[in-house]
Design a protein around this motif. Structure first.
Motif, PDB file in Angstrom:
ATOM      1  N   GLN A 185       0.840  -1.207   0.000  1.00  0.00           N
ATOM      2  CA  GLN A 185       0.000   0.000   0.000  1.00  0.00           C
ATOM      3  C   GLN A 185       0.866   1.245   0.000  1.00  0.00           C
ATOM      4  O   GLN A 185       0.655   2.180  -0.796  1.00  0.00           O
ATOM      5  N   LYS A 190      -4.643   4.564  -1.166  1.00  0.00           N
ATOM      6  CA  LYS A 190      -5.315   5.256  -0.061  1.00  0.00           C
ATOM      7  C   LYS A 190      -5.601   4.307   1.092  1.00  0.00           C
ATOM      8  O   LYS A 190      -5.493   4.672   2.270  1.00  0.00           O
ATOM      9  N   HIS A 191      -5.998   3.044   0.757  1.00  0.00           N
ATOM     10  CA  HIS A 191      -6.353   2.050   1.765  1.00  0.00           C
ATOM     11  C   HIS A 191      -5.619   0.746   1.507  1.00  0.00           C
ATOM     12  O   HIS A 191      -5.396   0.391   0.345  1.00  0.00           O
ATOM     13  N   PHE A 209      -6.896  -2.151   1.905  1.00  0.00           N
ATOM     14  CA  PHE A 209      -7.841  -3.112   1.316  1.00  0.00           C
ATOM     15  C   PHE A 209      -8.065  -2.852  -0.184  1.00  0.00           C
ATOM     16  O   PHE A 209      -8.798  -3.604  -0.833  1.00  0.00           O
ATOM     17  N   GLU A 210      -7.441  -1.811  -0.736  1.00  0.00           N
ATOM     18  CA  GLU A 210      -7.455  -1.629  -2.189  1.00  0.00           C
ATOM     19  C   GLU A 210      -6.347  -2.429  -2.870  1.00  0.00           C
ATOM     20  O   GLU A 210      -6.245  -2.443  -4.092  1.00  0.00           O
ATOM     21  N   TYR A 233      -4.256  -3.231  -7.794  1.00  0.00           N
ATOM     22  CA  TYR A 233      -4.814  -2.102  -7.056  1.00  0.00           C
ATOM     23  C   TYR A 233      -6.079  -1.659  -7.770  1.00  0.00           C
ATOM     24  O   TYR A 233      -6.119  -1.567  -9.007  1.00  0.00           O
ATOM     25  N   LYS A 250      -9.518   1.244  -7.044  1.00  0.00           N
ATOM     26  CA  LYS A 250     -10.174   2.207  -6.168  1.00  0.00           C
ATOM     27  C   LYS A 250     -11.305   1.529  -5.396  1.00  0.00           C
ATOM     28  O   LYS A 250     -12.069   0.735  -5.952  1.00  0.00           O
ATOM     29  N   GLN A 251     -11.417   1.871  -4.134  1.00  0.00           N
ATOM     30  CA  GLN A 251     -12.390   1.234  -3.251  1.00  0.00           C
ATOM     31  C   GLN A 251     -13.795   1.223  -3.834  1.00  0.00           C
ATOM     32  O   GLN A 251     -14.448   0.172  -3.910  1.00  0.00           O
ATOM     33  N   GLU A 252     -14.276   2.397  -4.250  1.00  0.00           N
ATOM     34  CA  GLU A 252     -15.675   2.485  -4.684  1.00  0.00           C
ATOM     35  C   GLU A 252     -15.925   1.651  -5.936  1.00  0.00           C
ATOM     36  O   GLU A 252     -17.033   1.122  -6.145  1.00  0.00           O
ATOM     37  N   GLU A 296     -15.828  -2.195  -4.883  1.00  0.00           N
ATOM     38  CA  GLU A 296     -17.039  -2.540  -4.129  1.00  0.00           C
ATOM     39  C   GLU A 296     -18.253  -2.652  -5.031  1.00  0.00           C
ATOM     40  O   GLU A 296     -19.202  -3.390  -4.721  1.00  0.00           O
ATOM     41  N   LEU A 331     -13.749  -5.941   0.995  1.00  0.00           N
ATOM     42  CA  LEU A 331     -12.414  -5.859   0.397  1.00  0.00           C
ATOM     43  C   LEU A 331     -11.358  -6.046   1.487  1.00  0.00           C
ATOM     44  O   LEU A 331     -11.567  -5.647   2.628  1.00  0.00           O
ATOM     45  N   PRO A 332     -10.231  -6.661   1.143  1.00  0.00           N
ATOM     46  CA  PRO A 332      -9.806  -7.159  -0.173  1.00  0.00           C
ATOM     47  C   PRO A 332     -10.245  -8.583  -0.459  1.00  0.00           C
ATOM     48  O   PRO A 332     -10.047  -9.100  -1.556  1.00  0.00           O
TER      49      PRO A 332
END
Length: 406
Positions: free
Chosen positions: A76, A82-83, A85-86, A236, A238-240, A243, A268-269
């Motif tokens: 990361q 950023k996170h 879990f990404e 990698y 992006k979270q949104e 999801e 995630l992940p």
């Protein structure tokens, strides 16, 4: 302070001989060698920690889980996600690209468009062709010029409301050309809401990656090209976006609840990490990040750029030698042929007899070879442990091959 001999001392394999000659390993774009520190971490997992992760309450499982999640956090930071879990563990770049193309299936329909470039590895071509077959979408390709430089005016022409994906590599594996991905992303964002995918297989080993600054939607790379074991890699996303999209594989680890009536998916992940992961390899990937950061991105880039500049200068003094992408900004690769000399593999075999490992052939980039009307090239690719003396040996080997084959 950059000490090349100290760095080389960390790679035990560099002490071996091939065909009675000291190994000169110049096939780093295919896979890099591994420092002892990475191999020790990998070995420690199997000799001291071997257990499955995220599933056991016993000590070994807890320790293995802690080590793998620590590695995720190192990665990361390495790419400035950023996170944590990404950061999704994969088998490598190829799996990452196939994963993305599969989970985007529901987002495309007939006559939508996907843009890639002429410089792509087959792993950034075929998955998108398969997506086109599944959805009826169309593939568009950004052309190159005689130096392998992308003609971005075609990107501007191609971008429209039909564009759903733009996927390009940051560095060409066949030519070493560094693509202006920042500009590609900016132009795409201005004209389209397409998903932007960056293949970082050949960039992650060579220079600093910042996915937030890039503002790409996905970034993929392989561990084995950046001093980590084979069978490791990172996606990698992006979270949104992650999801909002469906899973890739179904099975253990990726579920929240499972019944015969239906299944819900894990957060995630883990949603994208079905089944038992390559725990030892993933932990060792974190150790490879430690190695790179200890040497320093700036030191690595400066040394490798100097090697590339020196290699091209020395090789071009050989009469009848052509470097592909000669005028382009490049990283880590010099790809060439000798005029009037059979095929690239003949040169490669003679170099091998001298202990020099290079790659020959089309490098899984047949469209590039077709553009230049050649069957393949000789490719020398560099890593932080390579030396100017090794380049001198390469040049002498190429001269010998030219004498023998002309």
């Amino acid at each position: 302070m950059f000490d090349i001999q100290e760095i080389r001392s960390q790679f035990s394999i560099l002490n071996r001989q091939v065909n009675g000659k000291p190994l000169v390993y110049l096939d780093n774009a295919a896979t890099s060698q591994k420092p002892d520190s990475v191999l020790e971490v990998w070995n420690k997992y199997y000799t001291e920690l071997n257990a499955n992760v995220h599933r056991g309450i016993h000590t070994l499982s807890q320790l293995a889980t802690e080590e793998m999640e620590l590695s995720r956090r190192k990665i990361q930071k390495f790419i400035n996600a950023k996170h944590d879990f990404e950061v999704i563990f994969t088998k490598g770049t190829t799996e990452g690209l196939n994963l993305i193309s599969y989970i985007l299936t529901q987002k495309l329909k007939k006559d939508d468009e996907i843009i890639i470039s002429y410089l792509e590895h087959h792993s950034n071509i075929v998955p998108w062709q398969l997506l086109c077959e599944r959805t009826g979408a169309k593939l568009k390709v950004i052309p190159i010029d005689e130096n392998g430089i992308l003609q971005l005016e075609y990107l501007d022409q191609y971008l429209s409301e039909k564009t759903k994906v733009v996927s390009v590599n940051q560095v060409s594996n066949a030519l070493g050309v560094v693509n202006p991905v920042e500009e590609i992303i900016a132009r795409t964002r201005k004209s389209s809401d397409a998903y932007i995918v960056i293949d970082g297989a050949q960039s992650a080993p060579h220079f600093q990656i910042d996915v937030q600054k890039l503002d790409c939607d996905f970034f993929v790379f392989s561990g084995h090209k950046m001093y980590a074991p084979m069978g490791t890699g990172i996606l990698y996303g992006k979270q949104e976006i992650l999801e909002s999209l469906p899973p890739f594989h179904g099975g253990g680890e990726m579920i929240a609840t499972c019944s015969f009536e239906g299944t819900t998916y894990a957060a995630l992940p883990f949603k994208y990490e079905a089944g038992t992961p390559n725990v030892g390899g993933n932990i060792a990937l974190g150790a490879a990040v430690d190695f790179i950061e200890k040497v320093g991105h700036e030191n690595i880039q400066k040394h490798e750029n100097a090697l590339l500049e020196y290699a091209q200068k020395q090789l071009l003094e050989i009469e009848g030698l052509k470097v592909y992408g000669e005028k382009a900004k490049r990283a880590g690769v010099v790809s060439f042929n000798l005029e009037g000399v059979g095929i690239a593999s003949d040169v490669g075999m003679i170099l091998d007899k001298m202990g020099i490992a290079v790659r020959t052939g089309h490098h899984c980039t047949q469209p590039i070879m077709e553009f230049f009307n050649i069957a393949g090239t000789v490719r020398a690719s560099f890593a932080v442990y390579n030396t100017f003396n090794e380049i001198d040996l390469l040049v002498e080997g190429v001269k010998k091959a030219q004498r023998m084959l002309s």
